[in-house]
Scaffold this motif. Structure first.
Motif, short mmCIF file in Angstrom:
data_model
loop_
_atom_site.label_atom_id
_atom_site.label_comp_id
_atom_site.label_asym_id
_atom_site.label_seq_id
_atom_site.Cartn_x
_atom_site.Cartn_y
_atom_site.Cartn_z
N SER A 224 36.48 19.25 11.40
CA SER A 224 35.86 18.86 12.67
C SER A 224 34.37 18.60 12.46
CB SER A 224 36.03 19.96 13.72
OG SER A 224 37.40 20.19 13.98
N PRO A 225 33.84 17.51 12.97
CA PRO A 225 32.41 17.25 12.82
C PRO A 225 31.58 18.36 13.47
CG PRO A 225 33.56 15.30 13.62
CD PRO A 225 34.52 16.44 13.72
N CYS A 226 30.57 18.85 12.76
CA CYS A 226 29.76 19.92 13.31
C CYS A 226 28.39 19.93 12.64
CB CYS A 226 30.45 21.28 13.15
SG CYS A 226 30.65 21.80 11.43
N ASN A 227 27.48 20.68 13.21
CA ASN A 227 26.18 20.99 12.62
C ASN A 227 25.73 22.34 13.16
OD1 ASN A 227 25.12 20.54 15.19
ND2 ASN A 227 24.39 18.49 14.71
N PRO A 228 24.68 22.92 12.63
CA PRO A 228 24.27 24.25 13.08
C PRO A 228 24.01 24.33 14.58
CG PRO A 228 23.23 23.77 10.99
CD PRO A 228 23.93 22.51 11.41
N ASN A 229 23.44 23.28 15.18
CA ASN A 229 23.18 23.32 16.62
C ASN A 229 24.48 23.39 17.42
OD1 ASN A 229 20.31 23.20 16.64
ND2 ASN A 229 20.40 21.02 16.15
N LYS A 230 25.44 22.58 17.01
CA LYS A 230 26.73 22.55 17.71
C LYS A 230 27.45 23.89 17.56
CE LYS A 230 30.89 19.69 18.16
NZ LYS A 230 31.61 18.49 17.64
N ILE A 231 27.39 24.47 16.37
CA ILE A 231 28.04 25.76 16.14
C ILE A 231 27.34 26.86 16.94
CG2 ILE A 231 28.63 27.50 14.41
CD1 ILE A 231 28.71 25.19 12.36
N ALA A 232 26.01 26.80 17.02
CA ALA A 232 25.26 27.79 17.80
C ALA A 232 25.68 27.75 19.26
CB ALA A 232 23.76 27.53 17.66
N ASN A 233 25.89 26.55 19.79
CA ASN A 233 26.35 26.42 21.18
C ASN A 233 27.73 27.01 21.36
OD1 ASN A 233 23.99 25.16 22.02
ND2 ASN A 233 24.77 23.10 21.55
N THR A 234 28.60 26.82 20.37
CA THR A 234 29.94 27.41 20.42
C THR A 234 29.86 28.93 20.47
OG1 THR A 234 30.91 25.55 19.21
CG2 THR A 234 32.15 27.63 19.22
N PHE A 235 29.02 29.51 19.63
CA PHE A 235 28.87 30.96 19.64
C PHE A 235 28.36 31.45 20.99
CE2 PHE A 235 29.56 31.15 15.14
CZ PHE A 235 29.87 32.47 14.88
N LYS A 236 27.45 30.70 21.57
CA LYS A 236 26.84 31.15 22.82
C LYS A 236 27.81 31.07 23.99
CE LYS A 236 22.65 30.50 25.58
NZ LYS A 236 21.37 29.74 25.71
N THR A 237 28.58 29.98 24.06
CA THR A 237 29.46 29.76 25.22
C THR A 237 30.82 30.43 25.07
OG1 THR A 237 30.20 27.66 24.27
CG2 THR A 237 28.33 27.59 25.79
N VAL A 238 31.35 30.45 23.84
CA VAL A 238 32.71 30.96 23.63
C VAL A 238 32.69 32.41 23.14
CG1 VAL A 238 34.88 30.64 22.38
CG2 VAL A 238 33.56 28.65 23.14
N LYS A 239 31.84 32.70 22.16
CA LYS A 239 31.80 34.04 21.56
C LYS A 239 30.83 34.98 22.27
CE LYS A 239 34.61 32.59 18.34
NZ LYS A 239 36.02 33.07 18.28
N LYS A 240 29.99 34.41 23.17
CA LYS A 240 28.96 35.19 23.87
C LYS A 240 28.03 35.89 22.87
CE LYS A 240 31.16 34.05 27.59
NZ LYS A 240 30.65 32.89 28.38
N VAL A 241 27.73 35.19 21.79
CA VAL A 241 26.86 35.71 20.75
C VAL A 241 25.74 34.70 20.52
CG1 VAL A 241 26.67 36.32 18.31
CG2 VAL A 241 28.67 37.05 19.62
#
Length: 413
Positions: A224-241
């Motif tokens: 899946s296309p990704c970069n650190p910013n996109k992954i950081a958003n995933t952690f914040k919205t999904v993982k609450k981290v």
């Protein structure tokens, strides 16, 4: 069971007697030691080398702990050289040797010593070999077993073996285990007790739980296309981290350094330039990826793409994700080519298409390839076992087994 790694053995043989240090790299447990200490050792004996002229040192053996001290190592090797005949020095896990770069460069001053080393440390990446050895080192990177290597060793029903391969991967020790339960336990144990611990200790990772969770996120999103910013958003919205993009970029580099992940960058095919936005990440061993997720997401579609990527890399290709502009009167969008594979003057544009069940899916897979105007070969690889053929646009459509079991795409007619 002896699994021949002829590709890598032949590479070693091809670099024999050159004034370069042969540096064997790869993920832990991929077979580096076996290649040097068994297969290459056997080759030396079969070609007339006397046993006394093969100096082998396994630095992860506690009985060789004293040889981790640089001056003791140099002294030990020089004591073993009794004449002017050719000697072969093989050092396993050389990163355990203090000042190993200085020591290896010292051995280069002994004219009748041919040096071979293995290393699992992140300092054995290509970029570091080039700088630390200053043109005196040649890296040979080993991947886990390919499907063809495993099939050549075991034979049998290739589709049953394929299912095992895309589930448990290609670490050589798995071939010695008798059932899937043991294979799963072995991979799970390696992830927890070796790979994770190795990365954490080497890089002094403080937030182990968050790092472990990032590994799981990357495993879940292979291809899946990704970069650190996109992954950081995933952690914040999904993982609450909350993990910063900088921290994520560092963590990803640790996984790359440990040969867990490989990064494939986006490449503008018509513009002939890299696009520094999103990238894709693939696991060097798919079994370790599946074990991270407790074998809950063994999805053949996405795994097939990862396996094709690994196969291309193990054959010596650099592999990028291709992008092609698609303009209409009302919009401009970019279409993706799964892989742009380059080696020397060869280039292939490759789509991984699990199936082409209808015309809509067929057009979707062909759309990006049709917009590439150069003469390099365009390929669609399907999971279906079909006879290879070329369509009206010259695109080669072939089955996965043909791709995996042939030595190169040019063999397919």
């Amino acid at each position: 069971m002896i699994i021949r790694r002829d590709k890598y053995l032949n590479e070693l043989i091809g670099w024999k007697h050159t004034d370069l240090i042969k540096i064997i790299t790869g993920i832990r447990r991929c077979g580096k030691s076996f290649l040097l200490l068994t297969l290459f050792h056997q080759h030396l004996l079969e070609t007339g080398t006397d046993e006394s002229h093969i100096i082998e040192i396994a630095l992860d053996d506690i009985s060789n702990e004293s040889l981790r001290e640089p001056f003791r190592m140099v002294e030990y090797v020089k004591e073993r050289i009794k004449d002017r005949e050719q000697y072969y020095l093989i050092i396993d896990e050389v990163q355990l040797l203090d000042r190993f770069v200085d020591v290896l460069n010292s051995f280069m001053h002994i004219p009748n010593v041919d040096v071979y080393v293995t290393g699992s440390n992140s300092r054995f990446l290509s970029k570091d070999v080039a700088t630390e050895f200053r043109g005196r080192g040649m890296e040979i990177h080993i991947y886990p077993l390919s499907f063809a290597e495993l099939y050549a060793a075991e034979g049998g029903d290739k589709y049953a073996l394929w299912k095992r391969y895309y589930t448990y991967g290609g670490l050589p020790y798995l071939a010695l285990l008798s059932d899937d339960k043991k294979r799963a336990e072995y991979l799970t144990s390696l992830n927890k007790t070796l790979y994770l611990r190795d990365i954490v200790e080497r890089n002094k990772v403080m937030n182990v739980e968050e790092f472990s969770e990032l590994m799981n996120v990357m495993a879940s999103g292979i291809g899946s296309p990704c970069n650190p910013n996109k992954i950081a958003n995933t952690f914040k919205t999904v993982k609450k981290v909350c993990l910063t993009p900088h921290t994520i970029a560092n963590y990803l580099s640790y996984m790359e350094d440990a040969f867990i992940l490989e990064k494939s960058m986006r490449y503008d095919i018509k513009g002939r330039k890299y696009i520094g936005t999103l990238s894709k990440y693939y696991f060097q061993d798919i079994g370790l990826r599946n074990a991270l997720l407790n074998f809950r997401q063994v999805e053949e579609t996405h795994i097939m793409e990862n396996v094709i990527y690994n196969e291309l890399r193990s054959r010596g290709y650099s592999v990028d994700v291709g992008m092609v502009d698609a303009r209409t009167a009302t919009e401009r969008k970019q279409l993706e080519v799964d892989f742009v594979a380059n080696k020397g003057d060869k280039r292939y544009y490759i789509q991984s298409a699990f199936a082409l069940p209808d015309e809509e899916k067929r057009q979707q897979e062909f759309a990006s390839l049709k917009r590439i105007n150069d003469s390099f070969k365009k390929v669609i690889i399907m999971r279906e076992d079909i006879a290879p053929y070329h369509d009206d646009n010259g695109v080669l459509i072939m089955g996965l087994m043909d791709f995996l079991l042939k030595t190169d795409i040019d063999e397919i007619r």
